[in-house]
Design a protein around this motif. Structure first.
Motif, PDB file in Angstrom:
ATOM      1  N   LYS A  32       0.829  -1.219   0.000  1.00 47.27           N
ATOM      2  CA  LYS A  32       0.000   0.000   0.000  1.00 47.27           C
ATOM      3  C   LYS A  32       0.856   1.258   0.000  1.00 47.27           C
ATOM      4  CE  LYS A  32      -4.128  -1.541   2.287  1.00 47.27           C
ATOM      5  NZ  LYS A  32      -4.886  -1.503   3.528  1.00 47.27           N
ATOM      6  N   ASP A 114      -3.906  -8.533   2.216  1.00 50.50           N
ATOM      7  CA  ASP A 114      -4.093  -7.577   3.308  1.00 50.50           C
ATOM      8  C   ASP A 114      -5.466  -6.909   3.344  1.00 50.50           C
ATOM      9  OD1 ASP A 114      -2.775  -5.898   5.495  1.00 50.50           O
ATOM     10  OD2 ASP A 114      -3.650  -4.409   4.158  1.00 50.50           O
ATOM     11  N   ARG A 166     -11.754  -3.831  10.712  1.00 47.03           N
ATOM     12  CA  ARG A 166     -11.343  -3.837  12.125  1.00 47.03           C
ATOM     13  C   ARG A 166     -12.234  -2.898  12.953  1.00 47.03           C
ATOM     14  NH1 ARG A 166      -5.047  -3.047  10.486  1.00 47.03           N
ATOM     15  NH2 ARG A 166      -5.004  -4.908   9.174  1.00 47.03           N
ATOM     16  N   ASP A 242      -0.652  -3.693  15.066  1.00 48.20           N
ATOM     17  CA  ASP A 242       0.648  -3.918  14.445  1.00 48.20           C
ATOM     18  C   ASP A 242       1.798  -3.710  15.424  1.00 48.20           C
ATOM     19  OD1 ASP A 242      -0.737  -2.355  11.533  1.00 48.20           O
ATOM     20  OD2 ASP A 242      -0.580  -4.490  11.971  1.00 48.20           O
TER      21      ASP A 242
HETATM   22  C1  BDR Z   1      -1.283  -1.318   8.048  1.00 46.39           C
HETATM   23  O1  BDR Z   1      -2.299  -1.068   7.080  1.00 46.39           O
HETATM   24  C2  BDR Z   1      -3.114  -2.237   6.967  1.00 46.39           C
HETATM   25  O2  BDR Z   1      -3.672  -2.370   5.696  1.00 46.39           O
HETATM   26  C3  BDR Z   1      -2.183  -3.369   7.299  1.00 46.39           C
HETATM   27  O3  BDR Z   1      -2.903  -4.547   7.654  1.00 46.39           O
HETATM   28  C4  BDR Z   1      -1.461  -2.779   8.481  1.00 46.39           C
HETATM   29  O4  BDR Z   1      -2.291  -2.831   9.621  1.00 46.39           O
HETATM   30  C5  BDR Z   1       0.075  -1.115   7.434  1.00 46.39           C
HETATM   31  O5  BDR Z   1       0.244   0.224   7.034  1.00 46.39           O
END
Ligand code: BDR
Length: 310
Positions: A32, A114, A166, A242
């Motif tokens: 990302k 992810d 989440r 994290d």
């Molecule tokens: C965070 O962004 C989420 O998409 C990943 O799971 C992680 O928690 C990383 O930047």
């Protein structure tokens, strides 16, 4: 006869490529962003799988998770260079769907990691169960508060499926507790600075806040900075997401109470293995779920151990 055997041996040596020189598969892994340490673990897991499956791993991502166009450009570039597979953590739930379809039309295998997105032609989706991870965060905070109190919630970013799930999972738990009041700060975005400033202001404005929740690495870093600076009558409980050395240090210092940690190394590893299996014509599960853990002890060795083998 002897001359014939010599000619054949020479032909085999110079004509048939050896294992080492055969055209290696190339797999583009698109995170990302390049700002958070989470993606470094994804990269390392992907590279281990690449070694095992003789695939070249190309790791290229946007600087910021807000740069939707960059991911689309990287997919276009991958088509031009005829990679065999793309593993992508989409930073938007639909912005790259069309470009990924183009890649599949050209025979490129696509694995999503992810964060989910609108793209059914993928080989597999490899990720945590993010709604369950949010449930775990909510349950942990409720046990810290005795199921009553005022909770500050700082959301990550719209169109980011992992953290949306989440946050929904977290609210699944809190809304079941009538003794809980939620102060929702809304989406604070991909910079830790905004989370820091908005959280600190909210804590000053609402002295009744008992706890804080955030849903990703970058927001956890911002929350920690705010909690380190906030001087209030009571200690604020906190659950983040994290694990990085800085975040674990905050756990060790008692600034936060717990973290939901994922398996980014394993996500990268399993995604490349799935891409290679698809290229080999082998069956691949459409959904591969990796574990999440509530960590309250910063020395818990389950946190940063590469878990590809597990
Ligand atoms: C965070 O962004 C989420 O998409 C990943 O799971 C992680 O928690 C990383 O930047």
């Amino acid at each position: 006869m002897k001359l014939f055997l010599i000619i054949i041996s020479l032909a085999v040596m110079f004509v048939l490529p050896s294992e080492a020189t055969a055209a290696r598969r190339s797999i583009l892994v698109i995170p990302k962003d390049q700002m958070t340490l989470y993606w470094t673990a994804v990269k390392e897991g992907a590279e281990l799988a690449g070694e095992k499956r003789q695939a070249e791993i190309i790791f290229r991502g946007p600087r910021s998770a807000d740069d939707y166009a960059a991911q689309a450009e990287m997919i276009k570039d991958a088509m031009h260079h005829k990679v065999d597979a793309i593993v992508i953590a989409p930073n938007h739930t639909s912005q790259t769907s069309r470009m990924l379809h183009e890649a599949v039309v050209r025979g490129i295998k696509v694995v999503i990691i992810d964060s989910d997105m609108a793209f059914e032609e993928r080989v597999s989706f490899v990720a945590s169960d993010n709604r369950l991870a949010g449930n775990k965060a909510g349950t942990a905070l409720m046990s810290l508060l005795g199921s009553k109190g005022t909770v500050l919630m700082a959301r990550h970013k719209e169109n980011n499926a992992s953290t949306l799930a989440r946050e929904a999972g977290f609210l699944d738990v809190l809304t079941k507790n009538p003794g809980v009041e939620i102060v929702d700060l809304g989406y604070l975005g991909t910079g830790s600075g905004n989370t820091y400033r908005r959280t600190l202001d909210a804590l000053h404005a609402n002295p009744g806040i008992d706890a804080v929740f955030v849903s990703s690495e970058i927001n956890t870093l911002g929350m920690i900075k705010a909690l380190r600076e906030h001087v209030g009558r009571k200690r604020i409980k906190a659950i983040g997401f994290d694990a990085t050395p800085e975040i674990l240090q905050a756990l060790r210092d008692g600034i936060i109470d717990g973290l939901i940690v994922q398996r980014p190394y394993r996500i990268g590893y399993l995604a490349v293995m799935a891409a290679c299996d698809a290229l080999d014509g082998k069956p691949v599960p459409k959904r591969i779920t990796t574990e999440t853990l509530l960590i309250t002890n910063p020395d818990d060795d389950r946190v940063l151990t590469p878990s590809a083998a597990q």
